[in-house]
Design a protein around this motif. Structure first.
Motif, PDB file in Angstrom:
ATOM      1  N   GLU A 178      60.260  11.495  46.195  1.00 60.06           N
ATOM      2  CA  GLU A 178      60.674  11.893  47.540  1.00 60.06           C
ATOM      3  C   GLU A 178      59.492  11.822  48.497  1.00 60.06           C
ATOM      4  O   GLU A 178      58.332  11.989  48.095  1.00 60.06           O
ATOM      5  N   GLN A 179      59.787  11.564  49.754  1.00 59.11           N
ATOM      6  CA  GLN A 179      58.743  11.547  50.772  1.00 59.11           C
ATOM      7  C   GLN A 179      58.074  12.918  50.834  1.00 59.11           C
ATOM      8  O   GLN A 179      58.748  13.941  50.952  1.00 59.11           O
ATOM      9  N   VAL A 180      56.747  12.948  50.702  1.00 61.57           N
ATOM     10  CA  VAL A 180      56.042  14.226  50.712  1.00 61.57           C
ATOM     11  C   VAL A 180      56.140  14.847  52.106  1.00 61.57           C
ATOM     12  O   VAL A 180      55.961  14.177  53.125  1.00 61.57           O
ATOM     13  N   SER A 181      56.477  16.128  52.141  1.00 64.86           N
ATOM     14  CA  SER A 181      56.661  16.813  53.430  1.00 64.86           C
ATOM     15  C   SER A 181      55.528  17.786  53.738  1.00 64.86           C
ATOM     16  O   SER A 181      55.346  18.171  54.888  1.00 64.86           O
ATOM     17  N   ASP A 182      54.768  18.186  52.713  1.00 61.33           N
ATOM     18  CA  ASP A 182      53.655  19.105  52.892  1.00 61.33           C
ATOM     19  C   ASP A 182      52.468  18.320  53.443  1.00 61.33           C
ATOM     20  O   ASP A 182      51.873  17.489  52.753  1.00 61.33           O
ATOM     21  N   GLU A 183      52.098  18.585  54.699  1.00 62.41           N
ATOM     22  CA  GLU A 183      51.033  17.811  55.341  1.00 62.41           C
ATOM     23  C   GLU A 183      49.687  17.996  54.653  1.00 62.41           C
ATOM     24  O   GLU A 183      48.906  17.046  54.514  1.00 62.41           O
ATOM     25  N   SER A 186      49.795  16.037  51.417  1.00 63.97           N
ATOM     26  CA  SER A 186      49.750  14.612  51.741  1.00 63.97           C
ATOM     27  C   SER A 186      48.331  14.171  52.084  1.00 63.97           C
ATOM     28  O   SER A 186      47.864  13.106  51.656  1.00 63.97           O
ATOM     29  N   ARG A 213      54.961   6.829  49.145  1.00 65.88           N
ATOM     30  CA  ARG A 213      55.963   7.819  49.545  1.00 65.88           C
ATOM     31  C   ARG A 213      55.513   9.226  49.140  1.00 65.88           C
ATOM     32  O   ARG A 213      55.809  10.209  49.812  1.00 65.88           O
ATOM     33  N   GLY A 215      52.423  10.188  49.001  1.00 65.03           N
ATOM     34  CA  GLY A 215      51.198  10.579  49.688  1.00 65.03           C
ATOM     35  C   GLY A 215      49.937   9.912  49.174  1.00 65.03           C
ATOM     36  O   GLY A 215      48.881  10.015  49.797  1.00 65.03           O
ATOM     37  N   GLY A 329      57.752  16.429  44.198  1.00 61.12           N
ATOM     38  CA  GLY A 329      59.158  16.791  44.335  1.00 61.12           C
ATOM     39  C   GLY A 329      60.047  15.804  43.612  1.00 61.12           C
ATOM     40  O   GLY A 329      59.773  14.634  43.571  1.00 61.12           O
TER      41      GLY A 329
END
Length: 330
Positions: A178-183, A186, A213, A215, A329
């Motif tokens: 999944e695309q990492v959302s935690d900056e 990342s 994706r 990071g 994730g």
């Protein structure tokens, strides 16, 4: 005919190639992929309608029902079989069997049956004697990973993973990251440079997409173990001259096992025996993860090993071995 394999010492850069025949042309595959070789009996095959043109049907093999692929049709080598006096199951030097055979293979955690026109023999060779394909032929459309010269004839090594993935995609995206959302996470992953040694152009692209994706955007990919080795030698010399550790330049190495010029086991052995690189995490990412291969990975000092295409777990292992504890994730 039962599978026969000579156990090779880990990290010696040697491989056993089974030479099989399609339309008189010699092709090769790593013996470690072969589960069994049997005579083709059409009565054992259940035909499947409206399937991929190269799929013959299903074959009952022991306790498994396997998809059976006509490799001659897939490789577009069937036409010559109709020529007068032509035996498609023998190479042009006349050696080998002329009977159709079924090669049962296992890789990427999947068993598949392949119909071939014949089998010649097993060749034990060094990966150094296997020539990488030219950049043009090694494009993402190529079905080959390298070539080998034996007694004046060329044996093309088939990218079986690519063929199976194209014909039987079977939920390959279930392993996607999944695309990492935690900056913050990342940013930390992006700071770590990862080296990737992988001979398949398709997989190099796929691994890069999945890691990006997640990071891990600082990825440097190499088409075989030798190219990666050459770069590590250069980076080591550069680090020594600057008085700093190689870990400042490379956080981890991901390597396939089967590669022309230098395989992943030989590459890993060199990394772990070299003073400047011995602490570098090495993750073996291969279609051939079984008990025998696990023993070989451990023997050369690999930090981890995982079967393709488990990309989420690959990101988790990178986190673990580069000092990041947050799991990827799912």
């Amino acid at each position: 005919m039962a599978k026969a394999s000579i156990l090779l010492e880990s990290g010696t850069n040697e491989v056993e190639i089974l030479e099989f025949i399609l339309g008189g042309q010699s092709f090769g595959v790593n013996v470690l992929k072969i589960q069994a070789i049997e005579r083709y009996d059409p009565k054992r095959v259940t035909r499947i309608h409206h399937s991929h043109p190269s799929v013959i049907g299903t074959l009952r093999f022991r306790d498994h029902c396997l998809t059976m692929i006509d490799l001659g049709k897939e490789m577009d080598t069937s036409d010559r079989a109709d020529e007068p006096g032509f035996e498609s199951g023998k190479p042009e030097n006349g050696e080998g069997t002329a009977a159709k055979l079924v090669l049962v293979m296992e890789f990427n955690q999947l068993k598949t049956a392949f119909l071939v026109h014949g089998v010649n023999r097993i060749h034990r060779v060094s990966w150094e004697s296997i020539n990488p394909l030219s950049p043009y032929l090694s494009s993402s459309d190529s079905k080959f990973t390298g070539s080998l010269q034996i007694k004046g004839r060329e044996i093309l090594l088939v990218d079986m993973e690519k063929i199976v993935t194209e014909i039987l995609p079977r939920g390959q995206f279930q392993f996607s990251v999944e695309q990492v959302s935690d900056e913050a996470l990342s940013r930390q992953r992006a700071e770590r440079t990862i080296l990737l040694a992988e001979d398949s152009a398709v997989l190099r692209k796929h691994v890069a997409e999945e890691l990006h994706r997640g990071g891990y955007t600082s990825l440097r990919a190499f088409a075989n173990g030798r190219e990666c080795y050459d770069e590590l030698v250069r980076l080591t010399a550069e680090a020594d001259a600057a008085g700093r550790p190689v870990s400042d330049s490379v956080a981890a190495l991901i390597s396939d096992i089967e590669m022309p010029a230098m395989d992943g086991l030989a590459l890993c052995r060199w990394v772990k025996q070299n003073r400047q690189t011995q602490d570098m995490p090495v993750i073996m990412f291969s279609s051939l993860i079984n008990d025998q291969i696990v023993s070989k990975c451990r023997a050369v000092g690999a930090d981890a090993y995982i079967a393709k295409p488990q990309f989420v777990e690959l990101v988790n292992l990178l986190d673990q071995h580069t000092g990041l504890l947050e799991p990827a994730g799912v």
